[in-house]
Design a protein around this motif. Structure first.
Motif, short mmCIF file in Angstrom:
data_model
loop_
_atom_site.label_atom_id
_atom_site.label_comp_id
_atom_site.label_asym_id
_atom_site.label_seq_id
_atom_site.Cartn_x
_atom_site.Cartn_y
_atom_site.Cartn_z
N ASP B 78 -0.63 -27.21 -10.44
CA ASP B 78 0.02 -27.08 -9.68
C ASP B 78 0.67 -25.03 -9.71
OD1 ASP B 78 2.52 -29.56 -10.25
OD2 ASP B 78 1.53 -28.25 -11.90
N VAL B 79 0.42 -25.17 -11.15
CA VAL B 79 0.51 -23.70 -11.28
C VAL B 79 -0.55 -22.32 -11.16
CG1 VAL B 79 1.09 -22.12 -13.81
CG2 VAL B 79 2.51 -24.47 -13.70
N TYR B 80 -1.49 -22.98 -11.20
CA TYR B 80 -2.93 -22.67 -10.99
C TYR B 80 -2.79 -22.08 -9.71
CZ TYR B 80 -6.36 -21.95 -14.88
OH TYR B 80 -6.03 -22.18 -16.55
N ALA B 81 -3.09 -22.77 -8.09
CA ALA B 81 -2.19 -22.98 -7.05
C ALA B 81 -1.55 -21.95 -6.71
CB ALA B 81 -2.37 -24.72 -6.52
N ASN B 82 -0.03 -21.93 -7.19
CA ASN B 82 0.98 -21.32 -7.14
C ASN B 82 0.73 -19.67 -7.64
OD1 ASN B 82 2.30 -23.54 -6.35
ND2 ASN B 82 4.04 -23.40 -8.68
N VAL B 83 -0.16 -20.09 -8.74
CA VAL B 83 -0.05 -18.15 -8.58
C VAL B 83 -1.24 -17.82 -7.86
CG1 VAL B 83 -1.74 -16.72 -10.69
CG2 VAL B 83 -0.56 -18.62 -11.46
N LEU B 84 -2.56 -18.64 -7.26
CA LEU B 84 -3.61 -17.75 -6.18
C LEU B 84 -3.14 -17.73 -4.80
CD1 LEU B 84 -6.08 -17.66 -6.61
CD2 LEU B 84 -6.83 -19.83 -6.70
N ALA B 85 -2.23 -18.74 -4.77
CA ALA B 85 -1.32 -19.06 -3.32
C ALA B 85 -0.65 -17.21 -3.38
CB ALA B 85 -0.51 -20.18 -3.34
N ASP B 86 0.03 -16.83 -4.38
CA ASP B 86 1.32 -16.07 -5.00
C ASP B 86 0.19 -15.00 -4.15
OD1 ASP B 86 3.49 -17.91 -4.52
OD2 ASP B 86 3.66 -17.08 -6.36
N LEU B 87 -0.88 -14.86 -4.71
CA LEU B 87 -1.81 -13.24 -5.16
C LEU B 87 -2.18 -13.56 -3.42
CD1 LEU B 87 -3.74 -13.50 -8.22
CD2 LEU B 87 -2.03 -11.91 -7.58
N LEU B 97 -14.15 -17.14 -1.99
CA LEU B 97 -14.92 -18.09 -3.11
C LEU B 97 -14.46 -18.58 -3.99
CD1 LEU B 97 -17.97 -15.50 -1.79
CD2 LEU B 97 -17.03 -17.70 -0.66
N ILE B 98 -14.71 -20.03 -4.03
CA ILE B 98 -14.13 -21.13 -4.91
C ILE B 98 -15.50 -22.26 -5.58
CG2 ILE B 98 -12.49 -22.56 -5.89
CD1 ILE B 98 -10.39 -21.45 -3.92
N GLY B 99 -15.81 -21.64 -6.98
CA GLY B 99 -16.69 -22.75 -6.74
C GLY B 99 -16.19 -23.96 -7.23
N ALA B 100 -17.50 -25.03 -6.85
CA ALA B 100 -17.05 -26.77 -6.47
C ALA B 100 -17.07 -27.17 -7.64
CB ALA B 100 -17.89 -27.08 -5.34
N THR B 101 -16.57 -27.08 -9.25
CA THR B 101 -16.56 -27.95 -9.87
C THR B 101 -15.35 -29.03 -9.49
OG1 THR B 101 -15.03 -26.10 -11.12
CG2 THR B 101 -17.05 -25.82 -11.69
N ASN B 102 -15.19 -29.90 -10.79
CA ASN B 102 -14.62 -29.80 -10.21
C ASN B 102 -13.05 -29.89 -10.55
OD1 ASN B 102 -16.45 -32.55 -10.69
ND2 ASN B 102 -15.71 -33.69 -12.01
N ILE B 103 -13.23 -28.95 -11.00
CA ILE B 103 -11.79 -28.01 -11.38
C ILE B 103 -11.54 -27.08 -10.21
CG2 ILE B 103 -10.56 -26.85 -12.43
CD1 ILE B 103 -11.27 -27.28 -14.87
N GLY B 104 -12.36 -26.81 -9.39
CA GLY B 104 -12.30 -25.88 -8.23
C GLY B 104 -12.27 -27.07 -6.55
N MET B 105 -12.74 -28.03 -7.03
CA MET B 105 -12.31 -29.27 -6.15
C MET B 105 -11.23 -29.31 -5.93
SD MET B 105 -15.90 -31.32 -5.61
CE MET B 105 -16.70 -30.60 -6.84
N ASP B 106 -10.71 -29.80 -6.90
CA ASP B 106 -8.94 -29.67 -7.19
C ASP B 106 -8.28 -29.00 -6.88
OD1 ASP B 106 -6.94 -31.80 -9.08
OD2 ASP B 106 -6.13 -30.59 -9.25
N LEU B 107 -8.69 -27.31 -7.14
CA LEU B 107 -7.40 -26.08 -6.83
C LEU B 107 -7.82 -25.71 -5.07
CD1 LEU B 107 -5.97 -23.89 -8.63
CD2 LEU B 107 -8.18 -22.51 -8.62
#
Ligand SMILES: Cc1cc2nc3c(=O)[nH]c(=O)nc-3n(C[C@H](O)[C@H](O)[C@H](O)COP(=O)(O)OP(=O)(O)OC[C@H]3O[C@@H](n4cnc5c(N)ncnc54)[C@H](O)[C@@H]3O)c2cc1C
Ligand SMILES: Nc1ncnc2c1ncn2[C@@H]1O[C@H](COP(=O)(O)O)[C@@H](O)[C@H]1O
Lengths: 266, 333
Positions: B78-87, B97-107
């Protein structure tokens, strides 16, 4: 205490028939007439996990699906597995939705049902394969989510530690209900319906909700509410020659190996 | 002068190492940003990431937004998502663009829902197109049936978001002399914001050669069913010293593991030699190996689309062809 568990399941074309699915060149929509359908394979694992958790703590499992009237079939199957309630979100206005416009009605439908402690999804579908719908439902409901879940460890009825697989390795995450979890196939072995279950299922009613019933925000559903759309379908042009080596297998193989050597591939 | 809303890439780090896919995306990002004449900017979340920021600039980033916090060393949903969305809300990027690693696909989907924009999963190509003189991002994904590709667009909402799997794009050249700017961002993060808390991240070593690193790869599909299993493909691979991969039905049959699957939902590889056995050649599969040097295909159906993307095609029953092929290869390799 008991848990209110919601499982999101989708009716999908059977992958064994994928090679028979084509795109309508005029409408640019997928033609899937005559293709048998199934419950999305990972959603069966989500159902299984829901049932197991209910058995552990007591509670109620409700399956929710958004789709055409035929999608009631997957809900019937879920009822036969032993879930308590089934809801189909069905309205022409939902058609043509991308992942966000799918997540909106699902989130609104789940809210409409009342309390929820745990939402389970498959990590991805075989026909969309985006894995986006789960996290987007969670965002719209304002609850946390974890994807790629292959193990759940319950500290108590509200606090859990989940294991999420990485490409190589895993993460362990700590979370408190309510949460949405998207599961992968390693999490469990789905059960099969029993005769008793199938008989019991016919007595249960499937609820149908349309767009009005679920108070979904305006302009968020269907093709019109989808931020993305298909602009074009075109043929991939390969630069390769596509040379076919003819003849009896023994002879053709000899020439193919010769070609591989000429091309310095071996 | 570069004006207009920038192109953004989220560049993931794990244990203070950049994930390759982020660097691959910078190559594409540079191409898109030059075409739009805007800045290429990257978002780097972690702890003590200064070295990584330098690397990102060498790969073409004009700006690196650096978010550093010991609590963000490891991915926190949640914090990564909040930080990115606020920016995003603050800077209004045109593209993300986001790399589709398992983490990228989660974010990625969480962020897209937060800012209410479109997100196209697992693109195999991205380019700038124009509609009435207005440029937009064309996002290409494989289609159903034959050799069809589908172009997805996000006409109104911004940013135009897409994920891309590792290996799909080529890594750009590194240029140490390139200059960029580091912008430190210090978001106000409270301990209560971590509704999901990553308490441990364990990275394991690969067993054997991963298919994306092998020079030769032999892949099998549903056609192996008639042969009673995957054995013939494994034998062929052994003669060639090749890695083994396959199509989704091969994974479903548990002949191969998830990380051996090739295609849009699996790995993208570009070996020197790729041999496909008993796979029809759905675009979802073929996009995973199109950049191989030499492609050979074996299938009993002469009209199978796989032959259109191959250099060499052998039409026939794999049960007849493979024994000869294995025998013949034993003589020469
Ligand atoms: C969004 C999405 C993403 C997807 N991602 C992927 C992906 O990443 N990777 C992937 O592989 N698939 C993916 N798929 C599935 C893909 O569309 C195809 O269904 C799949 O690739 C088909 O696998 P196949 O070629 O093994 O099977 P089939 O299409 O069934 O082909 C089997 C082939 O075997 C041949 N054959 C049968 N018997 C013999 C014999 N005895 N000798 C010789 N030939 C024989 C047949 O002629 C046929 O051509 C995806 C689908 C979707 C919708
Ligand atoms: N139409 C739908 N109805 C119910 N659940 C869905 C639907 N579409 C997606 N889901 C859920 O979201 C998961 C991921 O789907 P996807 O994002 O399409 O890969 C699925 O496994 C389901 O649990």
């Amino acid at each position: 205490m008991s848990l209110d568990i919601v499982v999101c399941i989708k009716q999908v074309p059977d992958p064994e028939y994928f090679s028979k699915i084509t795109i309508d060149p005029v409408k640019q929509t997928i033609r899937r007439e005559g293709i048998p359908t199934i419950i999305n394979p990972l959603d069966k694992h989500a159902l299984e996990e829901g049932l197991k958790i209910k058995e552990k703590f007591s509670g109620k499992v409700t399956a929710v699906s958004m789709g055409p009237p035929s999608a009631r079939e997957v809900l019937e199957e879920a009822l036969a597995l032993g879930i308590d309630d089934a809801v189909l979100l069905c309205d022409r206005a939902f058609a043509g939705a991308d992942t966000l416009a799918t997540a909106y009605p699902l989130a609104s439908g789940i809210k409409k049902l009342g309390n929820f402690d745990l939402i389970l999804c498959g990590n991805e579908t075989v026909d969309g394969a985006t894995g986006q719908v789960g996290p987007q439902i969670a965002e719209l409901l304002g609850i946390p989510h974890v994807t790629f879940v292959n193990e759940i460890e319950w500290a108590n009825e509200r606090d859990l530690i989940v294991k999420s697989t990485l490409e190589r390795g895993y993460m362990k995450l700590q979370v408190t209900l309510p949460v949405l979890l998207s599961v992968v196939k390693e999490i469990n072995e789905p059960r099969l319906p029993t005769v008793l279950g199938i008989m019991g299922a016919t007595e249960k009613e499937i609820k149908f909700f349309n767009a009005k019933d679920i108070d979904v925000p305006e302009g968020t559903i269907g093709l019109a509410g989808s931020p993305t759309r298909v602009a074009d379908v075109f043929e991939h042009k390969s630069k390769r020659k596509g040379e076919i080596i003819e003849g009896l297998p023994e002879d053709a193989v000899k020439r193919a190996v010769k070609r591989l050597r000429e091309l310095k591939a071996i | 002068m570069k004006r207009g809303n920038p192109v953004w890439v989220w560049t993931e780090q794990r244990n203070n190492r950049l994930m390759d896919v982020g660097v691959e995306l910078l190559g594409k990002g540079l191409e898109l940003s030059e075409r739009l004449n805007v800045k290429l900017e990257t978002i780097l979340i972690g702890n003590q990431t200064r070295k990584l920021a330098d690397e990102l600039m060498a790969y073409g980033a004009d700006t690196v937004y650096m978010i550093e916090d010991p609590r963000l060393q490891t991915y926190q949903s949640d914090v990564y998502a909040n930080v990115l969305a606020d920016l995003i809300k603050e800077h209004s990027p045109e593209i993300l663009l986001i790399g589709a690693t398992n983490i990228g696909m989660d974010l990625a989907p969480r962020v897209a829902a937060k800012v209410e924009t479109g997100l196209t999963a697992h693109c195999v190509d991205l380019y700038i197109d124009e509609d009435n003189g207005i440029p937009y991002l064309a996002q290409v994904v494989p289609g159903w049936g034959g050799n069809l590709m589908v172009k997805i667009v996000c006409p109104e909402k911004r940013p135009q978001m897409a994920t891309v799997r590792p290996g799909v794009l080529e890594k750009p050249a590194r240029n140490e002399s390139r200059k960029g700017e580091i912008v430190k961002v210090t978001p106000d993060i409270k301990d209560g914001d971590f509704k999901v808390k990553t308490i441990e991240m364990v990275e394991e070593k690969a067993v054997g050669i991963p298919i994306e690193e092998a020079d030769t790869v032999v892949a099998g599909g549903w056609g192996l069913f008639s042969a009673g299993g995957f054995k013939p493909v494994e034998e062929l691979a052994e003669v060639l010293g090749a890695a083994v991969g396959g199509t989704r039905p091969a994974v479903d049959k548990e002949w191969i593991s998830d990380d051996q699957m090739i295609g849009q939902s699996g790995k993208t590889i570009n070996p020197k030699l790729f041999i496909s056995v008993g796979a029809s050649g759905a675009m979802h599969f073929t996009t995973g190996f199109l950049r191989s040097k030499v492609i050979m295909a074996i299938d009993q159906n002469p009209d199978a689309p796989i032959f259109k993307v191959s250099d060499i095609g052998l039409v026939g029953d794999l049960r007849e062809i493979l024994p000869y092929l294995i025998e013949e290869l034993k003589k020469v390799v």
